[in-house]
Design a protein around this motif. Structure first.
Motif, PDB file in Angstrom:
ATOM      1  N   VAL A  10       0.837  -1.203   0.000  1.00  0.00           N
ATOM      2  CA  VAL A  10       0.000   0.000   0.000  1.00  0.00           C
ATOM      3  C   VAL A  10       0.869   1.250   0.000  1.00  0.00           C
ATOM      4  O   VAL A  10       0.648   2.177  -0.787  1.00  0.00           O
ATOM      5  N   GLN A  11       1.868   1.278   0.851  1.00  0.00           N
ATOM      6  CA  GLN A  11       2.717   2.473   0.946  1.00  0.00           C
ATOM      7  C   GLN A  11       3.530   2.693  -0.326  1.00  0.00           C
ATOM      8  O   GLN A  11       3.649   3.827  -0.800  1.00  0.00           O
ATOM      9  N   ARG A  66      -4.109  -4.871  -5.181  1.00  0.00           N
ATOM     10  CA  ARG A  66      -5.561  -4.706  -5.000  1.00  0.00           C
ATOM     11  C   ARG A  66      -6.004  -5.268  -3.652  1.00  0.00           C
ATOM     12  O   ARG A  66      -6.748  -4.632  -2.918  1.00  0.00           O
ATOM     13  N   GLU A  67      -5.542  -6.469  -3.332  1.00  0.00           N
ATOM     14  CA  GLU A  67      -5.923  -7.094  -2.069  1.00  0.00           C
ATOM     15  C   GLU A  67      -5.429  -6.279  -0.875  1.00  0.00           C
ATOM     16  O   GLU A  67      -6.150  -6.098   0.112  1.00  0.00           O
ATOM     17  N   ALA A  68      -4.208  -5.770  -0.966  1.00  0.00           N
ATOM     18  CA  ALA A  68      -3.653  -4.972   0.130  1.00  0.00           C
ATOM     19  C   ALA A  68      -4.468  -3.691   0.325  1.00  0.00           C
ATOM     20  O   ALA A  68      -4.789  -3.307   1.461  1.00  0.00           O
ATOM     21  N   TRP A  69      -4.822  -3.025  -0.773  1.00  0.00           N
ATOM     22  CA  TRP A  69      -5.626  -1.801  -0.676  1.00  0.00           C
ATOM     23  C   TRP A  69      -7.035  -2.099  -0.179  1.00  0.00           C
ATOM     24  O   TRP A  69      -7.605  -1.314   0.588  1.00  0.00           O
ATOM     25  N   THR A  70      -7.589  -3.212  -0.599  1.00  0.00           N
ATOM     26  CA  THR A  70      -8.922  -3.591  -0.127  1.00  0.00           C
ATOM     27  C   THR A  70      -8.902  -3.785   1.385  1.00  0.00           C
ATOM     28  O   THR A  70      -9.794  -3.305   2.098  1.00  0.00           O
ATOM     29  N   THR A  71      -7.874  -4.448   1.864  1.00  0.00           N
ATOM     30  CA  THR A  71      -7.729  -4.660   3.300  1.00  0.00           C
ATOM     31  C   THR A  71      -7.524  -3.334   4.022  1.00  0.00           C
ATOM     32  O   THR A  71      -8.169  -3.059   5.044  1.00  0.00           O
ATOM     33  N   ALA A  72      -6.639  -2.498   3.490  1.00  0.00           N
ATOM     34  CA  ALA A  72      -6.358  -1.199   4.118  1.00  0.00           C
ATOM     35  C   ALA A  72      -7.615  -0.341   4.173  1.00  0.00           C
ATOM     36  O   ALA A  72      -7.926   0.258   5.214  1.00  0.00           O
TER      37      ALA A  72
END
Length: 138
Positions: free
Chosen positions: A9-10, A115-121
């Motif tokens: 994400v970062q 995508r998965e990381a942003w969805t989680t974030a």
């Protein structure tokens, strides 16, 4: 979130930050198309709002590294959004617009893992904002 997701994400946000004006315009265009009922919650001139969006995202993304420290400010953000007329039901459209914007802005760098990381974030951020909205309503 695990550290790998935080890093994704970062790192991906760092790639979007240089095109912040374009990304924020894409976001609001998508949001108002996806959820036209939220348009009246915003002023006609979105210049300042677009700047605030990217600033808030930057804060939240940076805060993922020490989330407990960031939570009070994220909850306060939710409380402020409640006073503007935002509702918990709006978060689905906001999340979808955020992902669509990232996909356009990152292109091939928007991998399934990103995508998965942003969805989680976004889920974590939205949950804390909604907690702030609930405390505002109480």
């Amino acid at each position: 979130m695990d550290q790998q997701q935080i890093d994704l994400v970062q790192t991906s946000f760092a790639k979007v930050a240089p095109i912040a004006d374009t990304a924020s315009a894409l976001f609001y265009d998508d949001l108002f198309e996806r959820a036209p009922g939220v348009r009246p919650l915003f002023s006609e001139d979105l210049t300042e709002q677009r700047r605030k969006l990217m600033q808030m995202l930057g804060f939240a993304v940076a805060g993922l590294s020490d989330w407990e420290q960031a939570v009070p400010a994220v909850r306060e953000l939710g409380a402020r959004h409640s006073s503007y007329g935002a509702e918990p039901a709006h978060f689905a459209a906001v999340g979808a617009s955020l992902l669509a914007t990232l996909e356009k802005g990152l292109g091939d760098d928007f991998t399934p893992e990103v995508r998965e990381a942003w969805t989680t974030a976004f889920g974590i951020i939205a949950a804390e904002m909604q907690a702030g909205m609930e405390s505002q309503a109480a």
